[in-house]
Design a protein around this motif. Structure first.
Motif, PDB file in Angstrom:
ATOM      1  N   HIS A  21      21.618  27.198  25.859  1.00  0.00           N
ATOM      2  CA  HIS A  21      22.167  26.053  26.582  1.00  0.00           C
ATOM      3  C   HIS A  21      22.405  26.467  28.031  1.00  0.00           C
ATOM      4  CE1 HIS A  21      23.117  24.091  22.717  1.00  0.00           C
ATOM      5  NE2 HIS A  21      23.313  25.333  22.340  1.00  0.00           N
ATOM      6  N   ARG A  22      22.227  25.504  28.937  1.00  0.00           N
ATOM      7  CA  ARG A  22      22.501  25.743  30.357  1.00  0.00           C
ATOM      8  C   ARG A  22      23.615  24.798  30.773  1.00  0.00           C
ATOM      9  NH1 ARG A  22      17.838  25.630  35.067  1.00  0.00           N
ATOM     10  NH2 ARG A  22      18.789  27.255  36.362  1.00  0.00           N
ATOM     11  N   SER A  23      24.596  25.314  31.472  1.00  0.00           N
ATOM     12  CA  SER A  23      25.728  24.499  31.902  1.00  0.00           C
ATOM     13  C   SER A  23      25.257  23.333  32.764  1.00  0.00           C
ATOM     14  CB  SER A  23      26.711  25.366  32.706  1.00  0.00           C
ATOM     15  OG  SER A  23      27.700  24.553  33.306  1.00  0.00           O
ATOM     16  N   THR A  24      25.861  22.177  32.533  1.00  0.00           N
ATOM     17  CA  THR A  24      25.568  21.021  33.376  1.00  0.00           C
ATOM     18  C   THR A  24      26.395  21.057  34.660  1.00  0.00           C
ATOM     19  OG1 THR A  24      27.239  19.713  32.200  1.00  0.00           O
ATOM     20  CG2 THR A  24      24.949  19.548  31.420  1.00  0.00           C
ATOM     21  N   GLU A  25      27.383  21.942  34.691  1.00  0.00           N
ATOM     22  CA  GLU A  25      28.258  22.038  35.864  1.00  0.00           C
ATOM     23  C   GLU A  25      27.900  23.206  36.770  1.00  0.00           C
ATOM     24  OE1 GLU A  25      31.836  22.348  33.598  1.00  0.00           O
ATOM     25  OE2 GLU A  25      32.265  20.207  33.835  1.00  0.00           O
ATOM     26  N   ASP A  26      27.294  24.237  36.184  1.00  0.00           N
ATOM     27  CA  ASP A  26      26.925  25.430  36.939  1.00  0.00           C
ATOM     28  C   ASP A  26      25.593  25.945  36.395  1.00  0.00           C
ATOM     29  OD1 ASP A  26      26.562  27.939  38.028  1.00  0.00           O
ATOM     30  OD2 ASP A  26      28.635  28.576  37.719  1.00  0.00           O
ATOM     31  N   VAL A  75      25.132  29.389  34.615  1.00  0.00           N
ATOM     32  CA  VAL A  75      25.791  29.744  33.355  1.00  0.00           C
ATOM     33  C   VAL A  75      24.879  29.365  32.189  1.00  0.00           C
ATOM     34  CG1 VAL A  75      27.753  29.305  31.838  1.00  0.00           C
ATOM     35  CG2 VAL A  75      28.109  29.533  34.308  1.00  0.00           C
ATOM     36  N   ILE A  76      24.562  30.366  31.378  1.00  0.00           N
ATOM     37  CA  ILE A  76      23.728  30.203  30.189  1.00  0.00           C
ATOM     38  C   ILE A  76      24.575  30.594  28.979  1.00  0.00           C
ATOM     39  CG2 ILE A  76      21.638  30.978  28.973  1.00  0.00           C
ATOM     40  CD1 ILE A  76      20.959  29.564  31.588  1.00  0.00           C
ATOM     41  N   VAL A  77      24.457  29.790  27.912  1.00  0.00           N
ATOM     42  CA  VAL A  77      25.170  30.084  26.672  1.00  0.00           C
ATOM     43  C   VAL A  77      24.159  30.113  25.530  1.00  0.00           C
ATOM     44  CG1 VAL A  77      26.945  29.304  25.051  1.00  0.00           C
ATOM     45  CG2 VAL A  77      27.269  28.971  27.517  1.00  0.00           C
ATOM     46  N   PHE A  78      24.248  31.149  24.714  1.00  0.00           N
ATOM     47  CA  PHE A  78      23.446  31.227  23.498  1.00  0.00           C
ATOM     48  C   PHE A  78      24.372  31.014  22.306  1.00  0.00           C
ATOM     49  CE2 PHE A  78      20.765  33.663  26.391  1.00  0.00           C
ATOM     50  CZ  PHE A  78      19.498  33.199  26.068  1.00  0.00           C
ATOM     51  N   TYR A  79      23.935  30.164  21.400  1.00  0.00           N
ATOM     52  CA  TYR A  79      24.625  29.955  20.125  1.00  0.00           C
ATOM     53  C   TYR A  79      23.672  30.452  19.041  1.00  0.00           C
ATOM     54  CZ  TYR A  79      26.600  27.683  16.050  1.00  0.00           C
ATOM     55  OH  TYR A  79      27.120  27.439  14.796  1.00  0.00           O
ATOM     56  N   GLU A  80      24.090  31.472  18.329  1.00  0.00           N
ATOM     57  CA  GLU A  80      23.206  32.153  17.388  1.00  0.00           C
ATOM     58  C   GLU A  80      23.882  32.306  16.032  1.00  0.00           C
ATOM     59  OE1 GLU A  80      22.328  36.092  18.970  1.00  0.00           O
ATOM     60  OE2 GLU A  80      22.865  35.389  20.956  1.00  0.00           O
ATOM     61  N   ASN A  81      23.093  32.286  14.986  1.00  0.00           N
ATOM     62  CA  ASN A  81      23.577  32.625  13.651  1.00  0.00           C
ATOM     63  C   ASN A  81      22.595  33.598  13.027  1.00  0.00           C
ATOM     64  OD1 ASN A  81      26.097  31.040  12.905  1.00  0.00           O
ATOM     65  ND2 ASN A  81      24.793  29.450  13.790  1.00  0.00           N
ATOM     66  N   TRP A  82      23.165  34.645  12.429  1.00  0.00           N
ATOM     67  CA  TRP A  82      22.384  35.712  11.805  1.00  0.00           C
ATOM     68  C   TRP A  82      22.845  35.881  10.369  1.00  0.00           C
ATOM     69  CZ3 TRP A  82      18.448  38.010  14.481  1.00  0.00           C
ATOM     70  CH2 TRP A  82      18.369  37.692  15.833  1.00  0.00           C
ATOM     71  N   THR A  83      21.888  36.204   9.484  1.00  0.00           N
ATOM     72  CA  THR A  83      22.245  36.354   8.069  1.00  0.00           C
ATOM     73  C   THR A  83      23.181  37.531   7.846  1.00  0.00           C
ATOM     74  OG1 THR A  83      20.215  37.607   7.674  1.00  0.00           O
ATOM     75  CG2 THR A  83      20.164  35.230   7.192  1.00  0.00           C
TER      76      THR A  83
END
Length: 104
Positions: A50-55, A58-66
């Protein structure tokens, strides 16, 4: 802390990074290049960027691992170690939260 088979729950990672001023697009492009090889890794349930809509830096990763072990392997993967080396001078902040989903 354990995750995966030990607790029966996936390991969730929320990783936030901030590009140095003027390096936003370079960091964004480097992050996008991680998506395909990471999603192909063993144990990767999802790897969403995800990339911030305000800045835009700023990059955010949302991850799930087994399992935690497979996330640890991801952290040592060639594409991630290359990314870390290539962006060492363009990323000013890394913040990683390791979590498990709470029942209820």
């Amino acid at each position: 802390m354990t995750s995966g088979p030990e607790t029966g729950k996936p390991l969730t990672i929320i990783a936030k990074l901030k590009a140095r001023p003027g390096k936003e697009q370079e960091v964004y492009d480097a992050c996008r290049a991680l998506l395909e090889p990471t999603r192909a890794e063993a144990g990767c349930i999802n790897y969403d960027m995800h990339r911030s809509t305000e800045d835009p830096g700023v990059i955010v990763f949302y991850e799930n691992w087994t399992t935690r072990a497979l996330w640890d392997a991801h952290m040592q993967s060639p594409h991630l170690t290359s990314f870390s080396a290539a962006t060492a001078d363009t990323v000013e902040l890394w913040d990683i939260v390791q979590a498990e989903k709470v029942d209820g």
